[in-house]
Design a protein around this motif. Sequence first.
Motif: not given
Lengths: 912, 502, 461
Positions: C424, C445, C447-454, C456-457, C459
Amino acid sequence: MQKKITVALFGVLLILAIILLWNFLKPSDPVDFSAEIKPIFNKHCISCHGGVKKNGGLSLLFEEDALGPMDSGKAAIVPGEPGASELIRRIKAHDPELRMPYEKPRLKDDEIELLSRWIDQGAPWGKHWAYTLPDKVDLPEITQEAGFLPEKDQDFLQNGIDQFVLTRLKAEGLQPNQQASREILARRLALDLTGLPPNAQLFDAWLEAELPYEGLVDSLLASETYGEKWSSWWLDLARYADTKGYEKDLGRTIWQYRDWVIRAFNKDMPYNQFTLEQLAGDLLPEPSMDQLIATAFHRNTMNNDEGGTEDEEFRVATVIDRVNTTFEVWQSTTIGCTQCHSHTYDPFRHEEYYKLMAFFNNTRDEDTPGEEPALKFYEEEDLRKVEKIKQWVAKYGSAESARKYRDFLLFNEPIYQAHTATGFKNGELSDTKWLSLWDDGSCQVKNVHTHGASSLLLNYWSNLNGTEMTIRKDHAGGEILARFRIDKTRGRIIRKIPFKPTNEELTLYFEANNDGIPKEAGTSFIVWFGFIEDLPGKGEPGYTEIDNSFLKLLNTQTPSLPIMAENPHYMGRTTQVFERGNWLLKADTVSPATPQVLNPWDPEWPKNRMGLAKWIVSTENPLTARTLVNRVWHQFFGRGMVATLEDIGSQSDPPSHPDLLDWLALRFMHEHQWSIKGLVKDIVMSGTYRQDSESSPELYERDPDNELLARGPRLRLSAEQIRDQALAVSGLLSDKMYGPGVMPPQPEGIWKSVYNSQKWVESKGEDRYRRAVYTYLKRTSPYPSFVTFDAGSREVCMVRRTVTNTPLQALVTLNDPVYLEAAHQMAVANAIPDDPDGTISRLYQKATFKKIDDQKLGVLKELYTVSLKEFRADETSVQGFLSLEAPTEPEIAALTIVANAIMNLDEFLTKS
Amino acid sequence: MDPIQKLIKEKIERELQARTRRHFIKECAAGMGGLAFGSLFAACDRKKAVPQPTGRKLTERDLNPLSVLPPPNMSRIKSVIYLHMAGAPSQLEMFDYKPQLQKLHGKPCPESLLEGKKFAFIRGIPKLLGPQSNFKQEGESGNWVSDYLPHFRKVIDEVAFLKAVHTDQFNHGPAQLFMHTGTPRLGRPSLGSWVTYGLGSENQNLPGFVVLISGGNDPSAGKSVWGSGFLPSIYQGVQCRSEGDPVLYIEDPEGVSRDMKKRTIEAINAINKEEYARYADPEILARINQYEMAYRMQISVPEIMNINKEPKHIQEMYGVVPGEESFANNCLLARKLVEDGVRFVQLYDWGWDSHGTDPSTAIDLGFRNKCRDIDRPMTALLLDLKQRGLLEETLVVWGGEFGRTPMQENREGKEMGYMGRDHHGDAFTMWMAGGGIKGGASWGTTDEIGFSAVEGRVSVHDVHATILHLLGFDHEQFTYNFQGRPFRLTDVEGEIIHEILS
Amino acid sequence: MQFFGRLHPVLVHLPIGFIVFGVLLLWTDRKKKRYEQVIALAFLWGAISALLASLTGYVHYRQEGYSFSSVQLHLWTGLITTVFCLLVYLRVIENSWVKLLRGASPVALSIVLFLLISVTGHFGGSITHGADFLIEPLPQSLQRTLGYETFEKKEIVLNEENWQQLIFYDSLIDPMIHNYCASCHNPRKAKANLILTEREGILKGGENGEVIVSGDLENSPLHARLILPKSHEDHMPPSGKSQPSKAEINLIRQWILSGNSFEKTLGEAGLKKSELITFFRKDSLAGYPKVNPPPLSPDSLELFKKSRIHISRLSANSELVRVSMVNNPAFQDMDFDPLLGIAQNIAVLDLGGTAVTDSIFGKLAQLPHLTVLKLDNTGVTGAQLEKLQELEYLKSLNLTATPFEINNLAALNSFKSLRTVYLYNSPFTEKSGVEFLSNSNISIEYGNYSLPGIPSDSISY
């Protein structure tokens, strides 16, 4: 010739035979049960054959159990017959399935031999030394031996204590240190007796030898700061705090108790009286206000206001805490173990715990939010009215009635709490606390005694008008006992409501009706109700006035303090054994009694808390005086003679100086008549106490905890002392005594309790600089710098503070604004213009009471010079220095840095 | 030889001889068939019991109580991050999927379930409350997770669920104490204190046990849930704060430079060394050490507590709001702390007590917001630990102090305006992830409505035993002597939950 | 009386002495017959003292509460010895009463007598010292050859591959019974007449009836007694003995439910792997090599501490260590040399965040037991990575946040135990570099994960 030889040979053989025979028959060394056998049992056997588990039906905890038959019918121990004793057979067995300890290595041969010998000697079951007290202890004689200079002996031998200490030192081949210097001694003594450094006047008088040592001791003992110092210690035991604990941790007014403790120490209230008043002051014949205040000792227990909790559960928890605390404080015994099972190591039984609990189980308090019973502190004028009512009742009624009236006025008891209500229909125990009926609602309260009273006293509040409340006998169709209207009130009131007089035990059925209100709205919120026999002297002149005055006083708002009050007989509780300590599993009913193994009970004593208190302070009690002596000793030397301060019993460490402990305990009871000051004076007058605390790595390795006392005490100061000392040497300390807890500066955002809006409101004026003992203590969030220095949160009794040494402590004394302010103040007060050397020497001396040596002066001077240079170079740093309001001179700023360093020196933070 | 010394020497020799002789004869007697006849005198002579002072050498721990000690057994993990949801979240809207409960929604709760049970607020016969969230099976494991936690799906195969944890405490304070100290009453050391005491801490510039708080309140049981009980207070949790000083009194006062502080400490220690030469008290050496560490902490702590230096994408992944006290910030800090060798990081997030007394505690409103607030950060924490190779040496634990009822709360028998659930300890969900944990496992099941455990019931003690096991301890052997008896975190219970171990 | 009894242990040595003396004389004197009188005297006193010993022995037994069963062999052999000794005496003096013995040679008789006294003595010794007093010190293998059963807890271990084919009874139930029940319910002891070590015994039950009813847990005491509360009288194993774990009790449960067959395999009995999880072999070393490096000296540890190199043992009873530079970011390649002195000991090495470079690999190659290596946040490019390929145990390699060069990945192919490589935040994009990697055991591994916005973030409910 040959015959002669034969005769001679025969003679020799005969003599040899006799010698041998004598050796077989002579008594073998008696085995000491407590010192030799009990430890083997405790180490190898008790976990399976003790108070908790009794595998195979064998318990080695009590003599009866150990010598009796086991499940198999055999006896584990047959006195005098090791061969017939199953115990011996099993520890010797070779079959791993038979051998004991099970699945553990075989006992050592000498242990087996010892056990056999003990059984052979008849298996005498000794009583542990802790549970017997000798009648008299002789002072050991000091004999002169080589290698020890008599003059030095003479110097060291100041009183009886030293004879015991020196005897042990000699046995260990050690010598005591010489006496500490006058400077060190004065500081040590003042910190130990008053928690503060010595004041200048006293110090000078002593230094100039105008004052003998004893004079110094007496002056310090007589000063009022003595009580402030020693109360900190007692308040740890009493678990004194300014809040109730648990989730909400709301405030509680109980500081009057803290003040009582300070006063009691200052007037040197004898320890037996001190004990009686705290445990049972309310049961004295005519208790004074002070004696009632003293009983708050056991109201320092926690109180749970969290929603949804069962009051009875937490009342029981409180009672259990009182039993445990009483035994921890006065008997050095963790009786708490026996709550669930017979004690694993000490000879206390499971049932005995509940017998003790029975002493405490009959008090009025019930984990209610109002913490009733609470003693009301009336204004003087109102107090006179109370007295007048009392006299009236005494005159027209009886002395007993007069006492009832006085009690009701002073602390509103006996009453029925709202939570006793059951069977709610259209109603609830609001927030699990207050009796609240909605429209058409009803509930019941059982087992009510009215004593023929023609009125009911109702404590309630209401937000709604027009409710009709009816109280009936037993049920909905029962006889009407009272009917009255409830309207909106301004806060809580106590109202007198006409009530049909009756003398039977009743079930009261409450009904409320109010058609014009929303659904599920509480018509009123009842806190408690009660009955008091009618005021006598009806028709006499002034009756109405007295009657009105009574109700008015009840409704008078006053400061108050939770105290102990005993249930009247008709409200008495029975105490049952809790199976495995679970309060919901109740077994046999028990009555009050003290543990068998301790001193006997005098039938003259009442079977209540008063009797228990008398039993505790009986001169026959083997633990009370020893416990006190051991703990007071610990205050001076940082180690008890029994090192396990919380435990004097079969698991405790044996005393380092057993005879001295007993000698002091006996002397404390008989010669000093329980005077703590007398005991304290004995200790500080001793040569042992006066020794220098110098040591060497070798001596440290030999005796790390200074058990042998070959040197004087050297201990880090307590949390309170560290703060008080900093304020004292800088001249900031206020000498104001007593009163509600104060809130000196503390960082923002420390208090964050759930459902609690109380805030830390920084005290103004001299209250910022009060002694630590007056600092407001919130249990879930105590004053941060105190906690860092090992003070507790006082949720439960704390016998001993563990002394730690952490970087967080360094951060407090380096950076806490309280300490910076003290350093700055010290610099300002002591600066000698243009004489940094002189100033630094003075700062050092003010702080440590010693003259500075060149090396230290050099180090500090260097710090001063470089800091000064830096402050001069950067003016902005002086502008906002320590966030002070006015800018500081660079010289003062640099001196503040030096003072801060001095106040972080080990020698400043340590009592040497 | 000095005549007196000679005398003494002779005396000693005489005694020695006498003793040897007696001893010899006694031994013989014992050897010949154990013919020792006893006297019946036996005194309880406490003089025999006087101990010899046990001399001891200084150990590293005397000077530095946080120095690292090896665990008794090999372990894979070296740090723990414990996420505690104070107030007890509802398992029924997060992980424990109960379709049958949905069908029974609104029906009165069977009375047989209520028999002998106590609830904090429920009175009479309450109605069943169906799950308010939708569930889906996710990942290779196919474990269930609700749409209240949309991000968490991404790491579902990293975690192992315990779905039937139980506790016998149903008030917050006692239950939290039980969860963190192994007993519902005050006075015992917390899990973090035990671990720090047992293992010490690798980074000598940071505390070994750090506590981070969010949600606006301390947990109900107060600071005792990270207290050190009877262990020395150096092992208690050090609260690091996002507002004010990150650690109390760690910032230098106004106008005092770092250099000046350094010189101050050097001066203090120089003088203290002189004191040591005279008093030989090792406490002085320890103090010198502690002042040095304090100085290093003054640099390290503010640095590590500063999350602004983290790259933007990392901040975004966690959803941090710099300068505020939030669970997201704390999750990021937790990673930074374990990365820098802190042994135990404890997070408390307050506000999970969803009784339904108002919108903020309603299961479908306030509770849902709480889920949203932890969903991203805790997911990010696992991913971030994973990508840095930290997850294999860190254990992450998540849970509350108990669970919630499948029934709708009817406070004091009243119908309530919002949907809430009462306290419930019979079965609730916790999860663990990290080194030694079998990702994707799920152990324990509850009955059809999630009221009690059917299988795989584990106690709080079992959870503790498992955590200690992962750290290389045998929970039965890991004891501390206090008041004359050895104490354990797991009291007299606890079984390792092998089912979730890899 | 008791005193008299206790003389027994002393007195028993007299007949032994006399008899052995007599036997020896008989043997040496068998040709010359010079000491016949003396021999007779020896046996006479032997008989007298044996009688005395018998008497005191009997008193001893009565007084000290021994059970008859435990002493009976000793008692009878003792009496026989006494009588036989008298007979031998009579034979030696050629008394006419014992004509019957005329034919027997005195030497033969005396040998019998010698055997008798030995046996008696042995039984006596067994009472006081335990039956296996002599056997105990022998090695267990020898004990077994001698026919003594030794008790050793059997470890119950399954393995991942073939567990379903194992016979349920043989692989789990029998060892468990051995561990928890056999000590009382074996053919020799058979408490309550129950023998659980044999199939027949299990089926037959004991004096309280059957212990198993197939498929019926409640009526199968073999299971029912296990789950009684420990405090219950009928609980088995009795309290104080070691108790089976929950998982082990479940085995008995499943075995009975599946018809308590002695032949069925685990798979046939329908056991789930989740129920057996505790029996699969656990690597107690948590993946570290099983080696015994030389012990570390306290002095060298002290030295490393001074240079701010953190060293701690992996466990209290292992000499393998974890080395980290957590407080030493200035650490560089040349500072490593002293660590070569403990090369054998290093299993975990954390050089993360230090100033080391690629030339460190040459040194790392000298750490034979290196298992976990962390080089994250350093300047290594992997240029000399191949030097590590000899490392037999290297499992995990952390190169997070390094300027690692993509083509150096190929070096990993020959690594022996490598499982995970963390890359990573190095110049890699997701999945790049796989073309260099042929070793399928290695997972990377990135890495470089991301959690794109959705939606419900944001609301708020």
